[in-house]
Design a protein around this motif. Structure first.
Motif, PDB file in Angstrom:
ATOM      1  N   ASN A 184      38.133  36.300  44.070  1.00 58.50           N
ATOM      2  CA  ASN A 184      39.551  36.213  44.382  1.00 58.50           C
ATOM      3  C   ASN A 184      39.862  37.200  45.497  1.00 58.50           C
ATOM      4  O   ASN A 184      38.956  37.861  46.023  1.00 58.50           O
ATOM      5  CB  ASN A 184      40.384  36.511  43.133  1.00 58.50           C
ATOM      6  CG  ASN A 184      41.682  35.711  43.098  1.00 58.50           C
ATOM      7  OD1 ASN A 184      42.383  35.634  44.104  1.00 58.50           O
ATOM      8  ND2 ASN A 184      41.975  35.122  41.941  1.00 58.50           N
TER       9      ASN A 184
ATOM     10  N   GLU B 134      38.774  38.176  39.019  1.00 62.05           N
ATOM     11  CA  GLU B 134      40.203  38.317  39.311  1.00 62.05           C
ATOM     12  C   GLU B 134      40.393  39.088  40.616  1.00 62.05           C
ATOM     13  O   GLU B 134      39.443  39.652  41.178  1.00 62.05           O
ATOM     14  CB  GLU B 134      40.911  39.034  38.159  1.00 62.05           C
ATOM     15  CG  GLU B 134      40.771  38.347  36.825  1.00 62.05           C
ATOM     16  CD  GLU B 134      41.406  36.959  36.828  1.00 62.05           C
ATOM     17  OE1 GLU B 134      42.412  36.781  37.559  1.00 62.05           O
ATOM     18  OE2 GLU B 134      40.898  36.065  36.131  1.00 62.05           O
ATOM     19  N   ALA B 135      41.635  39.091  41.090  1.00 65.18           N
ATOM     20  CA  ALA B 135      41.962  39.791  42.336  1.00 65.18           C
ATOM     21  C   ALA B 135      41.750  41.291  42.176  1.00 65.18           C
ATOM     22  O   ALA B 135      41.937  41.856  41.095  1.00 65.18           O
ATOM     23  CB  ALA B 135      43.404  39.503  42.736  1.00 65.18           C
TER      24      ALA B 135
ATOM     25  N   SER C 292      37.443  34.936  49.072  1.00 66.26           N
ATOM     26  CA  SER C 292      38.872  34.758  49.284  1.00 66.26           C
ATOM     27  C   SER C 292      39.344  35.792  50.307  1.00 66.26           C
ATOM     28  O   SER C 292      38.534  36.405  51.006  1.00 66.26           O
ATOM     29  CB  SER C 292      39.621  34.902  47.957  1.00 66.26           C
ATOM     30  OG  SER C 292      40.977  34.543  48.111  1.00 66.26           O
TER      31      SER C 292
END
Length: 771
Positions: free
Chosen positions: A104, A64-65, A126
Motif C-alpha cells: 500500500n 497496510e499503508a 503503491s
C-alpha cells in the motif's frame, strides 16, 4: 504533548512527552531499539521467508499503508529486534528495509534518517512520497522496484492547482494522489541526501518526480530503469552517476549539476534515453554521455562549464594512477574496480579505454553515442565537447555557443544534421565524419574548422557561414549537391591536400553540382595544393577532371581559383584557370549540341507551327473507327506529313551544323590560337604561320598577281610574296599588287583572317597592359 502531533501518527504511549518515540530526534541506543520495535508493532508487517541466492532469509511485507510522516529514524542498532506478526511468524534479527514489500502507499514526508538506511531490493506497489525527507547518511535503494500506472500529466495537473508545492505537500493526504484505482506515484520533494544516494539497478515502473532535491554526496542511479521520470530543480553537489540507465519519457528541468565551488563529475555512460529532455540545466564539472542511446532527445537552454583548476586537478590525479575513491562506477568505487589490476600496463589499458578518459580542455563527452533524433538548442558550452564517433539519424544544433574546442571526428549521420545560428569560438573538427545531408546556416567559426577526410553523401549546404580562421576540406568527398552561398572565408580555404603528389586520385572529389555564389574569399581558396605553380594545362585539366565528376562543379572551382590568383596578383596562374574554366564550359556545350539545336529549331515560328500541323494531322488521321476511312485519310495526309517532317528535319540539321561550326570555331580560334584570349604569343605565332604559309602559293603562282616583280631568283620572289601576304593579312592594301583568278579568294580569306587576328592581338595585349 508531542510537538509533531499535527501529523496524527504519534505513539499513544509516549504522545504526552515533548516528542513521542517516533518523532524524537537524537535517540539513545535503547530508544533506537524501542523505536524499531514499536514501528513494527504499529504497522504490523507480515514476516515471510524467501530464498535468495540459495539461502533462506526473512523479509517484511507491509499489507497496510505506512504513514511515517515526521518520524526520526535513528541509526539501526546492531542488535536483534524481536517482533511476531499476526500469523505467529517471528522476526528476531537486525532491523532492515531490505527485500521489504510495501503493498500500500508509503509516506516518509518530513522524515529524518539519522544513520545509514537500506531499501535494497524492496518492492513498492503503491504511492511513495519522500517530501522534505532528510537522509543524513548513506541510503541505498539498489535493485528496488517501484510499480505504478500513474500518469505524469496527472501529476502536473494536480500540482498546477497548488501555487506553493512545498506548502501543499506538507499536509497532503496520500489518498489525493490516487486519481485512479490502482495508480500510484513516487515523489521525492525537497528531499535532502547528505550521504551517498544509491539507486543502482532500481526499476522505476512508476511515474517518478524528483523536485527541489539536493544530493550533497554522490547520487548513484547506475543500471536503473525509469518509466516517466522528472528531475526538476535538483542540485547535485557531488558526483551524479546515471551509468547504464534506461529512461523512458523523462525530464531534467532547472537542475544544477555541481557548482563553481563544488564542481563534480556527471556520468551518463552507456545509458538509454527515450523522449528525454534536459531543460535549463547547468553542468559544472565533467559530463560524460559516452556510448549513450538517445531517441528523440532534446537539450534546451543548458550551460556546460568547468573551472580550469578542477579540470587540471582531475587530469593530474588520473595521470598519477592514484586510486580515486570518490568516483563511482556502477555502484563501486574506482578503487574497487582497480583492485584486480596488479600490473601497471593493465591500469594503463584501463585508462586508455572508455572506463575513464584522460581529460584536457574537453569536459563534455558524447563519444560513440547514438541519436535517433537530437536537438541541442540555446546551449552554452564553456568547455570543450567531444562528439567523436557518434551515430545519429537527425541531429540539430541551433543557437548554441561553443567556447572551447569541439570534435565530431568519425561521426556518422544517416539522415540529416543541421547547425544553425551557432558560434564556435574555438577549433572544431569534423575529421573523418560521414553525413547523409548536412546544413550549416548562419554559423560563425572563429577558429579553425577541420573537415579533413569527411564524407558528405547527400546535399550539403554552407549558407551564410563566417569562417574567421582557416578551414580545411582536404581529402573530403562531396557526393551530393554542395553550396557555400553567401559564406565568408577570412583566411585561406583549403580544399585539397597541400602536399598532394598523387594526381591519379586527387582529393577532394565533387560528384555533383557546386555553388560558391556570393562567397567572399578574403585570402583566397586552394583547389590546387602542390600544383599551384604547374604550367602544363593538360596536367591541370587531368587533375581537375579527376577531382570533379560534374563539369559545373569544376567551372565553379576554377572560377574561384582564378579570382584567388587575381587577388594575389598572379596573372599567369589566373589565365590558366580561365582557360580551364572555358574548356569546362565548352565541355558542357559539347554535350548539349544536339539538344540545343533541336530547341533552337523548334523555337522558330514557322517550325513551331509545322509541328502543331503535324500533331493535328496525326490526331485527325487516327480518330476514325472505320479502317477504310483511316486508309483514305492516310493517302490524303501522307504527302503533307512527309513534307512537314522533311522541313523540320532540315531545320534541325541546319542548326546542328551551325552549332557544330560554332563549336569548331571556338576550339580553333578560342582555344588553339589564343587560349581564350590569354596568350598574345600564340596569336602572333599563328599569324606569322598564316602569313608565311600564304606566301608559298603566292610565290608559286606569282603570275596571277598583277604588279608582282618578275624575277627568276626564287629568294627575291619569295620575299615579294611575303611582302604581299603581310600587306594582305594586315589589310593595308597599298594597291601596288593585286590578285587575279583564284588567288582573289585566297587573298580575301587571308585578309579576313588577318582582320580577326589583328583584333585579337589588340584585345589581348590591351588586357595584359590594363592588368
Amino acid at each position: 504533548m508531542c510537538k509533531r502531533e499535527d501529523f496524527g501518527n504519534c505513539d499513544p504511549e509516549t504522545a504526552n512527552q515533548e516528542y513521542c518515540i517516533f518523532h524524537k530526534p537524537k535517540k539513545s541506543e535503547e530508544e533506537a531499539r524501542e523505536f524499531y520495535r514499536k514501528f513494527l508493532e504499529r504497522f504490523k508487517p507480515r514476516v515471510e521467508e524467501i530464498e535468495v541466492g540459495g539461502r533462506k532469509i526473512k523479509r517484511l511485507v507491509f499489507e497496510e499503508a505506512v504513514d511515517a510522516r515526521g518520524y526520526v529514524f535513528p541509526e539501526v542498532p546492531d542488535v536483534p529486534i524481536k517482533y511476531i506478526d499476526e500469523e505467529g511468524n517471528e522476526w528476531n534479527q537486525k532491523f532492515t528495509f531490505e527485500n521489504t514489500v510495501f503493498k500500500n502507499y508509503v509516506n516518509f514526508s518530513h522524515v529524518t534518517f539519522e544513520g545509514w538506511i537500506s531499501f535494497k531490493k524492496s518492492i513498492f506497489n503503491s504511492s511513495v512520497v519522500f517530501n522534505k525527507t532528510c537522509f543524513k547518511a548513506d541510503v541505498e535503494f539498489k535493485a528496488s522496484v517501484f510499480n505504478s500506472k500513474f500518469k505524469l500529466d496527472q501529476i502536473q495537473k494536480l500540482l498546477s492547482t497548488h501555487p506553493e508545492l512545498a506548502a501543499w505537500m506538507m499536509n497532503i493526504s496520500l489518498e489525493d494522489l490516487e486519481i485512479d484505482t490502482g495508480n500510484t506515484v513516487v515523489l521525492f520533494i525537497e528531499t535532502q541526501f547528505h550521504g551517498k544516494a544509491i539507486f543502482c539497478e532500481t526499476s522505476f515502473n512508476a511515474e517518478v518526480v524528483f523536485f527541489k532535491t539536493i544530493f550533497t554526496d554522490d547520487a548513484i542511479f547506475c543500471c536503473a530503469n525509469f518509466d516517466h521520470v522528472k528531475f526538476e530543480k535538483i542540485t547535485f553537489l557531488s558526483g551524479a552517476h546515471f551509468n547504464f540507465v534506461e529512461m523512458n519519457k523523462g525530464n531534467f528541468e532547472y537542475c544544477q549539476f555541481g557548482t563553481e565551488k563544488t564542481p563534480t563529475i556527471i556520468f551518463f555512460w552507456n545509458s538509454t534515453f527515450r523522449e528525454v529532455k534536459f531543460v535549463e540545466c547547468t553542468f559544472v564539472g565533467i559530463t560524460l554521455f559516452n556510448n549513450g542511446v538517445f531517441d528523440s532527445a532534446k537539450f534546451l537552454n543548458l550551460v556546460f562549464t568547468s573551472p580550469l583548476e578542477f579540470t587540471r586537478s582531475i587530469r593530474e590525479y588520473l595521470q598519477g594512477y592514484d586510486l580515486v575513491d570518490n568516483l563511482i562506477l556502477c555502484g563501486d568505487t574506482l578503487k574497487d574496480v582497480l583492485e584486480n589490476f596488479d600490473k601497471r600496463e593493465d591500469i594503463e589499458n584501463l585508462y586508455e579505454s572508455q572506463t575513464l578518459i584522460m581529460l584536457y580542455d574537453t569536459c563534455v563527452f558524447f563519444r560513440n553515442a547514438k541519436f535517433t533524433k537530437a536537438l541541442f538548442y540555446n546551449i552554452i558550452f564553456n568547455t570543450g565537447i567531444d562528439f567523436t564517433g557518434i551515430k545519429c539519424q537527425d541531429f540539430l544544433i541551433n543557437k548554441c555557443k561553443f567556447s572551447e574546442q569541439i570534435k565530431f571526428s568519425n561521426a556518422q549521420v544517416t539522415k540529416k544534421v543541421e547547425i544553425t545560428n551557432s558560434v564556435f569560438n574555438s577549433n572544431v573538427s569534423f575529421n573523418r565524419a560521414e553525413f547523409k545531408e548536412v546544413s550549416f546556416n548562419f554559423t560563425i567559426f572563429k577558429e579553425g574548422a577541420n573537415f579533413k577526410d569527411a564524407i558528405f553523401h547527400g546535399t550539403t549546404h554552407f549558407k551564410g557561414i563566417e569562417f574567421k580562421n582557416e578551414v580545411n576540406f582536404s581529402l573530403a568527398t562531396f557526393k551530393g549537391k554542395t553550396s557555400f552561398d553567401g559564406s565568408i572565408f577570412e583566411r585561406l580555404a583549403v580544399f585539397v591536400e597541400q602536399e598532394n603528389t598523387d594526381t591519379s586520385e586527387p582529393t577532394p572529389k565533387f560528384h555533383d553540382e557546386l555553388s560558391l555564389a556570393n562567397c567572399d574569399f578574403r585570402q583566397g581558396a586552394d583547389f590546387l595544393g602542390s600544383l599551384k605553380s604547374e604550367t602544363n594545362l593538360s596536367k591541370l585539366w587531368e587533375f581537375f577532371s579527376s577531382c570533379f565528376s560534374n563539369p559545373q562543379a569544376m567551372i565553379e572551382a576554377l572560377r574561384v581559383q582564378r579570382l584567388s590568383f587575381e587577388k594575389e596578383g598572379k596573372r599567369d596562374e589566373a589565365d590558366r584557370m580561365f582557360v580551364l574554366e572555358m574548356r569546362a564550359k565548352r565541355k558542357i556545350r559539347e554535350s548539349k549540341l544536339s539538344e540545343s539545336a533541336v530547341q533552337k529549331a523548334t523555337s522558330i515560328w514557322g517550325v513551331r507551327h509545322l509541328l502543331n500541323l503535324q500533331d493535328w494531322l496525326t490526331t485527325w488521321l487516327f480518330n476514325s473507327s472505320n479502317i477504310w476511312k483511316e486508309l483514305l485519310k492516310l493517302l490524303v495526309a501522307i504527302v503533307p506529313i512527309v513534307f512537314v517532317s522533311l522541313i523540320i528535319t532540315v531545320s534541325i540539321a541546319t542548326f546542328q551544323f551551325l552549332y557544330l561550326l560554332g563549336y569548331v570555331g571556338e576550339v580553333v580560334l578560342g582555344d588553339w590560337i589564343s587560349l581564350y584570349g590569354t596568350s598574345w604569343e600564340r596569336i602572333i605565332g599563328v599569324s606569322l604561320l598564316v602569313i608565311i604559309g600564304n606566301a608559298v602559293p603566292y610565290t608559286i603562282w606569282s603570275k596571277l598577281i598583277d604588279g608582282f616583280p618578275k624575277t627568276s631568283n626564287i629568294v627575291v620572289r619569295f620575299a615579294n610574296a611575303l611582302y604581299y601576304s603581310l600587306v594582305t593579312f594586315t589589310t593595308l592594301g597599298y594597291g601596288d599588287m593585286h590578285p587575279t583568278g583564284w588567288l582573289k579568294a585566297l587573298s580575301a580569306l587571308e585578309a579576313l583572317t588577318g582582320a580577326v587576328f589583328m583584333a585579337l592581338i589588340v584585345a589581348v595585349i590591351a588586357r595584359k597592359w590594363m592588368r
